[in-house]
Design an enzyme around this catalytic site. Structure first.
Site, mmCIF file in Angstrom:
data_model
loop_
_atom_site.group_PDB
_atom_site.id
_atom_site.type_symbol
_atom_site.label_atom_id
_atom_site.label_comp_id
_atom_site.label_asym_id
_atom_site.label_seq_id
_atom_site.Cartn_x
_atom_site.Cartn_y
_atom_site.Cartn_z
ATOM 1 N N ASP A 138 30.333 -24.181 -2.807
ATOM 2 C CA ASP A 138 30.309 -25.200 -1.753
ATOM 3 C C ASP A 138 28.897 -25.749 -1.559
ATOM 4 O O ASP A 138 28.368 -25.792 -0.453
ATOM 5 C CB ASP A 138 30.842 -24.621 -0.444
ATOM 6 C CG ASP A 138 32.273 -24.118 -0.577
ATOM 7 O OD1 ASP A 138 33.176 -24.744 -0.009
ATOM 8 O OD2 ASP A 138 32.497 -23.108 -1.281
ATOM 9 N N HIS A 145 39.873 -22.006 7.635
ATOM 10 C CA HIS A 145 40.732 -21.803 6.457
ATOM 11 C C HIS A 145 41.444 -20.446 6.485
ATOM 12 O O HIS A 145 41.750 -19.871 5.444
ATOM 13 C CB HIS A 145 39.928 -21.946 5.157
ATOM 14 C CG HIS A 145 39.192 -23.244 5.047
ATOM 15 N ND1 HIS A 145 39.825 -24.454 5.055
ATOM 16 C CD2 HIS A 145 37.852 -23.519 4.944
ATOM 17 C CE1 HIS A 145 38.932 -25.426 4.954
ATOM 18 N NE2 HIS A 145 37.731 -24.882 4.896
ATOM 19 N N HIS A 151 34.955 -21.915 -0.330
ATOM 20 C CA HIS A 151 35.824 -22.618 0.619
ATOM 21 C C HIS A 151 35.414 -22.409 2.072
ATOM 22 O O HIS A 151 35.233 -23.382 2.808
ATOM 23 C CB HIS A 151 37.276 -22.198 0.398
ATOM 24 C CG HIS A 151 38.289 -23.135 0.978
ATOM 25 N ND1 HIS A 151 38.137 -24.505 0.949
ATOM 26 C CD2 HIS A 151 39.488 -22.893 1.596
ATOM 27 C CE1 HIS A 151 39.194 -25.072 1.501
ATOM 28 N NE2 HIS A 151 40.019 -24.113 1.910
ATOM 29 N N VAL A 152 35.300 -21.167 2.522
ATOM 30 C CA VAL A 152 34.854 -20.881 3.884
ATOM 31 C C VAL A 152 33.331 -20.913 3.904
ATOM 32 O O VAL A 152 32.683 -20.191 3.141
ATOM 33 C CB VAL A 152 35.359 -19.497 4.347
ATOM 34 C CG1 VAL A 152 34.865 -19.205 5.765
ATOM 35 C CG2 VAL A 152 36.877 -19.435 4.287
ATOM 36 N N HIS A 153 32.755 -21.717 4.769
ATOM 37 C CA HIS A 153 31.312 -21.945 4.749
ATOM 38 C C HIS A 153 30.570 -20.840 5.505
ATOM 39 O O HIS A 153 29.905 -21.060 6.529
ATOM 40 C CB HIS A 153 30.980 -23.323 5.320
ATOM 41 C CG HIS A 153 31.610 -24.434 4.547
ATOM 42 N ND1 HIS A 153 31.732 -25.713 5.023
ATOM 43 C CD2 HIS A 153 32.183 -24.434 3.315
ATOM 44 C CE1 HIS A 153 32.345 -26.464 4.122
ATOM 45 N NE2 HIS A 153 32.627 -25.706 3.081
#
Length: 482
Positions: A170, A329, A356-358
Site C-alpha cells: 500500500d 476492512h 490492504h489495512v493501513h
C-alpha cells in the site's frame, strides 16, 4: 584476526540469543497494542513537479525502469521500462562489466488507453540463462538517452541459502511513501515482496495514467536494481464503468509483468517463484478463489510441488489479510480464509504477508479450520502447523492510517500498531529467520517489532533434524538453536 573473529562470533551469539528471547515472547499469550502516536506527515500525494518524479534527460529516454524475477528458480529477470515519444528499441544490453555489454535480450512493447489517457510504450524484455550470485550490468535506450543499471542474482536454490527480503504494501506516492522507500533502501534488503496497492492512480479518474507514470519514476531508484515481486491489490482493479473502463487490472497488467507461465499458472495475477531458500506463492484476493476455481486448483498443485528439502521457507503473499483485528476492512478476507486456510495449515506455510489495512499487525500461529455450522468452534485456536499472518499495509498512501483496532485485542493478535513502515525478513538458514517491522518515526526507521521465526518444516521437527547428522546449522557458532 582471531580476536576479531571471536568478537564477531560473540556478537552473533548475543544477537541470536536476543532474537530467541523475543521468539519466546512472541509465543506467549499476551498481545500488544502499541500506544505510539507519531506526528505523521501529510497524507497527500507529492506534487508532480517534485524532483522524485523527474523525467530522465534526453529524447525518448527510458523511464519507470523496474525488474522482477523472470523464471521459477531465479536465473532470469524481466526488465520493464517506458518510452514516451516513440517505441524505440525493446532491447536490453547486459554483461558482467558496466563498460562492456556482451549479451543482448530482445523484448516487446505494448501500450493502452484509459479514459482520456494514452500510455507511453511499455517494454518488457526477458534476460535468462544467468548465473547465480552474480552482479550484472544492463543498458537500455539509444544514443545519448541510453541509461545504465545493475542487479545481482540470488544464491543457488539451497536450504541454507541466506537471503533478505523486504516487505512493502500500500505504498502510494505521498511524503510518507518517500520515507518508507528511503528507509527500506537502508535495510540491505535484496528483493521486495510487494503485497499490493501500488500507485493509487485510480483515485485520479482524469489523471489516472499520469499518476501511474509518476509512481513508476518514483520507485525506479530501487526497482531498477533489485526485483520487486508483484501482488495486485484492490487499487489495481480500476473497474470504472462510469467512464467506460470495464477491463479489470488494465493498467497493472500492461505495466508489470510476472513469470506466471514458468509455474504453469493461467493468470499473471497468481504465480510462484523460488529464490534462495524460499518458495514464494503470490495469490490474487480479487480473482475467483473458490474450490475448483483456476486459482484454487493451481494453488493446490503448486503446494504439492514445494520441496522443503530445497526451499524450506514457504511464504505466501496476498493483498487482503485473512486475519485482521482492525475496524478497517474487517472480515474482508474471510471468504478466502475459508477457501485456503486448510491448505496453508496442511502444507505448513511459514508466513503469510498481506496489505490492504493501513496499519501493522502480526499474529501468533493460529487456525480456524475446525469450524462448521454445527461444531460451534468458531474462534481461532493456537496451531503449531499454522502460518504467522502479518499485515504490512502501511507503506504511506494518501488514504491515511487505519487507527481504530477492535477492542479487546483478540487472542490471536501478537502485535499491532497504526504507523507507516516496512518489514524485512532475513533468512539465515533452514531453521531460523530474523524478522523486523520498521516504523517510520519522523525521518528515521525504528525497528519496533522483532521476532525470530523457526521454520515449520525443519526447526519444528526435532527428529528430522537429528536424522540429518551432517546438517551444519543444528548449532550456530557453538550456540544451540533447539
Amino acid at each position: 584476526m582471531l580476536e576479531a573473529s571471536a568478537r564477531r562470533n560473540l556478537l552473533f551469539q548475543l544477537s541470536l540469543a536476543y532474537f530467541i528471547f523475543l521468539s519466546i515472547l512472541e509465543n506467549s499469550s499476551a498481545g500488544i497494542t502499541s500506544s505510539f502516536i507519531r506526528s505523521e506527515w501529510p497524507s497527500v500525494d507529492v506534487p508532480l513537479d517534485n524532483e522524485v518524479f523527474a523525467v530522465p534527460k534526453g529524447y525518448n529516454a527510458p523511464q519507470q525502469v523496474s525488474i522482477t524475477q523472470g523464471d521459477y528458480d531465479g536465473k532470469a529477470i524481466i526488465v520493464s521500462w517506458v518510452t514516451m515519444s516513440e517505441p524505440g528499441r525493446s532491447e536490453v544490453l547486459y554483461g558482467l562489466s558496466d563498460h562492456q555489454y556482451d549479451h543482448k535480450a530482445e523484448g516487446h512493447f505494448t501500450n493502452y488507453t484509459f479514459y482520456g489517457y494514452k500510455s507511453g510504450y511499455i517494454h518488457h524484455a526477458l534476460i535468462d540463462g544467468l548465473e547465480y550470485k552474480t552482479k550484472y550490468y544492463y543498458k537500455i535506450g539509444e544514443g545519448d538517452s541510453a541509461r545504465k543499471f545493475w542487479f545481482e542474482t540470488p544464491p543457488e536454490i539451497s536450504p541454507d541459502a541466506a537471503y533478505t527480503f523486504g516487505i512493502i504494501g500500500d505504498l502510494g506516492q505521498t511524503y510518507n511513501s518517500l520515507s518508507t522507500l528511503d528507509h527500506y533502501m537502508q535495510s540491505h534488503g535484496q528483493t521486495v515482496l510487494f503485497v499490493g496497492d501500488l500507485s493509487y492512480a485510480d483515485r485520479y479518474t482524469h489523471e489516472n495514467g499520469i499518476r501511474w507514470d509518476s509512481w513508476g519514476r518514483f520507485v525506479e531508484k530501487n526497482a531498477a536494481y533489485q526485483p520487486w515481486i508483484w501482488t495486485a491489490g484492490n487499487h489495481e482493479i480500476e473497474y470504472m464503468p462510469n467512464v467506460g473502463e470495464v477491463i479489470p487490472f488494465k493498467s497493472y497488467l500492461h505495466r508489470y509483468a510476472t513469470p506466471h507461465l514458468a509455474c504453469k499458472s493461467s493468470s499473471p495475477l497468481w504465480y510462484a517463484v523460488r529464490r534462495g531458500s524460499a518458495h514464494i506463492i503470490v495469490l490474487s484476493s480479487y480473482s475467483s478463489f473458490v474450490k475448483y476455481s483456476p486459482q484454487w486448483v493451481w494453488l493446490y498443485k503448486e503446494l504439492e510441488r514445494v520441496d522443503r528439502e530445497k526451499t524450506p521457507w514457504l511464504i505466501v503473499l496476498m493483498h487482503a489479510p485473512l486475519y485482521n483485528s482492525n475496524e478497517a476492512h474487517y472480515m474482508e478476507g474471510e471468504s478466502m480464509r475459508v477457501a485456503f486456510e486448510s491448505l496453508f495449515v496442511h502444507y505448513k506455510v511459514d508466513l503469510i504477508f498481506a496489505g490492504h489495512v493501513h496499519a501493522y499487525e502480526r499474529s501468533y500461529r493460529i487456525s480456524n479450520i475446525h469450524y462448521n455450522i454445527t461444531s460451534g468452534d468458531r474462534y481461532p485456536v493456537p496451531d503449531k502447523s499454522a502460518p504467522v499472518y502479518i499485515t504490512v499495509g502501511d507503506g504511506g498512501n494518501q488514504e491515511g492510517l487505519a487507527g481504530k483496532f477492535t477492542q479487546p485485542q483478540p487472542d490471536y493478535s501478537a502485535f499491532r500498531e497504526a504507523s507507516y513502515g516496512h518489514s524485512t525478513l532475513e533468512i539465515k538458514n533452514r531453521t531460523h529467520a530474523f524478522y523486523r517491522w520498521n516504523r517510520n518515526d519522523d525521518g528515521k526507521a525504528v525497528a519496533t517489532d522483532s521476532v525470530v521465526f523457526l521454520n515449520q518444516y525443519w526447526a519444528s521437527n526435532l527428529r528430522r533434524r537429528r536424522l540429518k547428522k551432517n546438517h551444519s546449522t543444528s548449532k550456530i557458532s557453538g550456540l544451540a538453536t533447539y
